[in-house]
Write an enzyme that holds these catalytic residues in place. Structure first.
Site, short mmCIF file in Angstrom:
data_model
loop_
_atom_site.label_atom_id
_atom_site.label_comp_id
_atom_site.label_asym_id
_atom_site.label_seq_id
_atom_site.Cartn_x
_atom_site.Cartn_y
_atom_site.Cartn_z
N ARG A 15 7.46 3.41 -6.49
CA ARG A 15 7.00 2.26 -7.27
C ARG A 15 5.93 1.48 -6.49
O ARG A 15 4.76 1.50 -6.81
CB ARG A 15 8.19 1.34 -7.62
N ASP A 16 6.32 0.86 -5.40
CA ASP A 16 5.40 -0.02 -4.67
C ASP A 16 4.27 0.80 -4.05
O ASP A 16 3.11 0.37 -4.04
CB ASP A 16 6.16 -0.78 -3.57
N HIS A 212 12.75 -7.44 0.81
CA HIS A 212 11.65 -6.50 0.59
C HIS A 212 10.54 -6.91 1.54
O HIS A 212 9.91 -7.94 1.36
CB HIS A 212 11.20 -6.61 -0.88
N HIS A 214 7.12 -6.07 4.12
CA HIS A 214 5.93 -5.24 4.34
C HIS A 214 5.61 -5.23 5.83
O HIS A 214 6.12 -6.06 6.59
CB HIS A 214 4.75 -5.78 3.53
N CYS A 245 -2.17 -0.99 2.69
CA CYS A 245 -2.27 -2.41 2.39
C CYS A 245 -3.70 -2.70 1.98
O CYS A 245 -4.62 -2.50 2.76
CB CYS A 245 -1.88 -3.22 3.61
N ASN A 254 4.62 -1.09 2.71
CA ASN A 254 6.01 -1.43 3.01
C ASN A 254 6.35 -0.96 4.43
O ASN A 254 5.62 -0.20 5.04
CB ASN A 254 6.94 -0.71 2.03
ZN ZN Z 1 5.94 -4.83 -2.04
#
Ligand code: ZN
Length: 315
Positions: A15-16, A212, A214, A245, A254
């Site tokens: 997802r991310d 969550h 990063h 990023c 992440n």
């Molecule tokens: Zn994220």
């Protein structure tokens, strides 16, 4: 949490990670990725997001992927939803866990989902109503994810009392739990401890269990250590830190799942994940997205000799 596990890792790469990459990973590759990570022992995978295909074509096959992932035993299938409509689709697909992000920065919320805090909270109420209309055994876990909780690229610093207030509001509206997201990679270990403690004190120790994080500025694992000290037991991470990023070229997005498992494992904290099998999953992603950078120190350096036994205290 599954028995015998100390820390639960939730893989969010599909997802991310994939939402930050322009190219579209074929559904078959996503299935292979999810199946291989589950086989390596990853207990929870966020497989996608129920957003319109026009906005994120990379995740347009989320419903099919949920259907596939649901066939894997003992895997918690998680998804993100931006609104009620997304939640309807997530429920229809049979997701085990649904997270709605609520951006603590209202500027970010307006820009991202064109909704104020009040409008987002109304959306949360509608979703709770929908979930409560289901038979008890079919109700997914519904998490309110406080994004930009540690800082915002638009507003800068975020006041901690606003985070606490919104966490309380999410619980009042009927969320099962809340989570804190360092969407922008601004968090530092002192802040992680302080904010986690403040939110836990407001909503209850067992209502905030996951973060969550990063690794935008290289302090992702330091933030994990701070989180562990204040009772966090679930951590999001992505295989190969995929997605990178957008505002820090060369930095993973992440926290890298492989590095996180390595650190926890070598400290004697059980994740239920077989690190060697996890490392092998990288080849699936490499083949499906040729040339896409994959991050991680442990994958580059390899496992230490005698790993992991030499690093555990004598029995
Ligand atoms: Zn994220």
């Amino acid at each position: 949490m599954a028995p015998g596990i100390d820390i639960e890792i939730s893989e969010v790469g599909p997802r991310d990670g994939l939402q930050s990459i322009d190219r579209i990973m074929p559904l078959e590759a996503k299935k292979a990725w999810v199946a291989a990570e589950a086989a390596a022992g990853v207990p929870e995978i966020e497989v996608g997001s129920f957003v319109p295909a026009k906005i994120l074509p990379q995740l347009a096959d989320t419903a099919e992927l949920v259907g596939f992932a649901k066939s894997i035993p003992n895997l918690t299938v998680a998804v993100l939803v931006p609104n009620f409509r997304g939640a309807e689709n997530a429920v229809k697909a049979g997701a085990d866990k649904i997270t709605i992000p609520l951006s603590v920065s209202e500027t970010h919320s307006l820009k991202n989902v064109r909704r104020t805090h009040a409008q987002m909270l109304d959306e949360v109420s509608r979703i709770v109503e929908l979930i409560n209309s289901l038979p008890a055994s079919e109700r997914p876990v519904f998490e309110g994810g406080l994004s930009t909780a540690f800082g915002c690229t638009l507003e800068g610093p975020i006041a901690e009392d606003v985070v606490v207030r919104l966490a309380e509001a999410l619980m009042e509206r009927g969320c099962s739990e809340v989570g804190l997201s360092d969407t922008t990679g601004y968090a530092n270990p002192g802040q992680v401890k302080r904010l986690t403690k403040a939110v836990k004190a407001a909503v209850g120790d067992d209502k905030l269990t996951g973060l969550h994080l990063h690794n935008t500025r290289g302090v992702g694992l330091a933030n994990v250590m701070a989180a562990l000290e204040v009772g966090i037991t679930t951590l999001d991470a992505s295989l190969g830190g995929i997605g990178g990023c957008p505002f820090a070229p060369g930095a993973s997005g992440n926290i890298v799942t492989e590095d996180l498992v390595y650190m926890l494992d070598s400290m004697g904290l059980k994740t239920g994940i077989d690190l060697e099998r996890l490392l092998a999953v990288r080849s699936i992603v490499e083949e499906a997205l040729p040339g896409e950078p994959l991050y991680g120190f442990t994958p580059d350096a390899g496992l230490p000799k005698g790993y992991p036994h030499g690093y555990l205290p004598a029995a």
